[in-house]
Design a protein around this motif. Structure first.
Motif, mmCIF file in Angstrom:
data_model
loop_
_atom_site.group_PDB
_atom_site.id
_atom_site.type_symbol
_atom_site.label_atom_id
_atom_site.label_comp_id
_atom_site.label_asym_id
_atom_site.label_seq_id
_atom_site.Cartn_x
_atom_site.Cartn_y
_atom_site.Cartn_z
ATOM 1 N N ALA A 191 0.888 -1.298 -0.136
ATOM 2 C CA ALA A 191 0.070 0.026 -0.003
ATOM 3 C C ALA A 191 0.811 1.238 -0.018
ATOM 4 C CB ALA A 191 -0.906 -0.078 1.144
ATOM 5 N N GLU A 192 1.949 1.125 0.738
ATOM 6 C CA GLU A 192 2.787 2.486 1.061
ATOM 7 C C GLU A 192 3.482 2.501 -0.480
ATOM 8 O OE1 GLU A 192 5.232 2.411 4.333
ATOM 9 O OE2 GLU A 192 6.439 4.090 3.246
ATOM 10 N N THR A 195 1.050 4.055 -3.066
ATOM 11 C CA THR A 195 0.959 5.299 -2.601
ATOM 12 C C THR A 195 2.101 6.506 -3.022
ATOM 13 O OG1 THR A 195 -0.436 4.681 -0.871
ATOM 14 C CG2 THR A 195 0.488 6.968 -0.881
ATOM 15 N N VAL A 202 -4.322 8.603 -2.794
ATOM 16 C CA VAL A 202 -4.471 7.078 -2.252
ATOM 17 C C VAL A 202 -5.281 7.006 -0.893
ATOM 18 C CG1 VAL A 202 -3.735 5.062 -1.771
ATOM 19 C CG2 VAL A 202 -2.744 6.130 -3.810
ATOM 20 N N GLY A 204 -6.465 4.880 2.345
ATOM 21 C CA GLY A 204 -6.465 3.541 2.654
ATOM 22 C C GLY A 204 -7.541 3.387 3.758
ATOM 23 N N CYS A 211 -0.698 5.375 3.324
ATOM 24 C CA CYS A 211 -1.681 5.890 2.143
ATOM 25 C C CYS A 211 -1.715 7.466 2.293
ATOM 26 C CB CYS A 211 -2.869 5.329 2.423
ATOM 27 S SG CYS A 211 -2.927 3.515 2.297
#
Ligand code: KIV
Length: 286
Positions: A191-192, A195, A202, A204, A211
């Motif tokens: 996710a990081e 982003t 983004v 999260g 995010c």
């Protein structure tokens, strides 16, 4: 008068490294509190089917219902960046129907961004809605509308292969026209990475701190939900407990004859009461 928060402010926030906040909420009163609290974005999620209507999945949310509650949230929070969630079967059946349904959120409910749960099979939907002039938030990772196919939810992007596929999908949805991403239930590391390597903001949901913004459902934030919650969710209040206590106190005051007291009653003026006494030939006890 405050200015309405738009996608441009979220893009700015991302470029300045400033985290933004979103809540998934479904009604006028909660939306008012969210705006007063300085939240940036309201996402009217199809989780309303579960948290408002009591269904066991998001699938029963209909377009008509989602449009009505999205408009209510807009009335409560005129300045928040308002995101509407395309419910199950509102975009899977055909492109024309997808564009028409997305347009209802913009025209009838004041939504600024249309959120769509997508895989690579929905890139044409993103393109069609975006080409029609609407901003699309692509919801990837864990997709609750997919529950029928997977049986139960588990975190996404947890293996190297899944994580790199998710990054590919993120690039594809942005190329198709998405102006924002929502990552749900995604491993923190990927996710990081997404982003940092994707230009659009983004949001999260259960995808770690990397995010650009975070969203949780309002009933969880407020402490209204009981029973097991997803690992990523957290209560920041005790509205459920306070609601329970208020209902109990109300019921006990009514049954004890303490409510309504004089402070909460309307009264006739003495002259009107005298006239009524004569008309009805009744005794009002004074
Ligand atoms: O339905 C919902 O509440 C959502 C949240 C992740 C925003 O999709």
């Amino acid at each position: 008068m405050n200015a309405k928060i738009t996608i441009a402010e979220l893009v700015n926030a991302k470029s300045q490294g400033r985290k933004f906040t979103a809540v998934s909420c479904y009604d006028y009163l909660t939306a008012r509190f969210a705006e007063q609290a300085g939240i940036d974005m309201a996402i009217v999620g199809d989780s309303a089917a579960q948290l408002v209507l009591g269904f066991d999945s998001t699938l029963p949310a209909t377009m008509d219902y989602m449009v009505v509650i999205t408009a209510a949230v807009r009335r409560g929070a005129p300045n928040l960046c308002l995101v509407a969630d395309m419910p199950f079967l509102s975009y899977q059946v055909g492109l024309a129907e997808a564009v028409k349904n997305a347009g209802r959120f913009a025209a009838e409910a004041g939504a600024q961004i249309i959120k769509i749960e997508v895989t690579s099979t929905h890139l044409n939907v993103i393109k069609a809605v975006s080409d029609a002039g609407m901003a699309v938030m692509a919801h990837i990772g864990l997709r609750p509308q997919n529950i029928g196919k997977i049986g139960r939810f588990k975190a996404e992007g947890t293996t190297a292969e899944m994580a790199s596929e998710l990054f590919e999908l993120a690039k594809q949805v942005v190329d198709a026209g998405a102006v924002s991403l929502l990552l749900e239930g995604v491993a923190t590391e990927i996710a990081e990475f997404i982003t940092k390597n994707i230009q659009v903001p983004v949001v999260g949901c259960g995808s770690g701190p990397g995010c650009d913004g975070q969203v949780l459902v309002a009933p969880d934030i407020l402490g209204m939900t009981d029973g097991p919650k997803p690992k990523f969710s957290k209560s920041f209040g005790r509205a459920g407990q306070e609601t329970l206590e208020a209902f109990k106190k109300y019921a006990s005051d009514v049954t004890a004859g303490k409510f309504p007291d004089d402070e909460h009653c309307y009264h006739m003026k003495q002259g009107q009461l005298d006239s009524l006494r004569q008309i009805l030939n009744a005794d009002f006890g004074d």
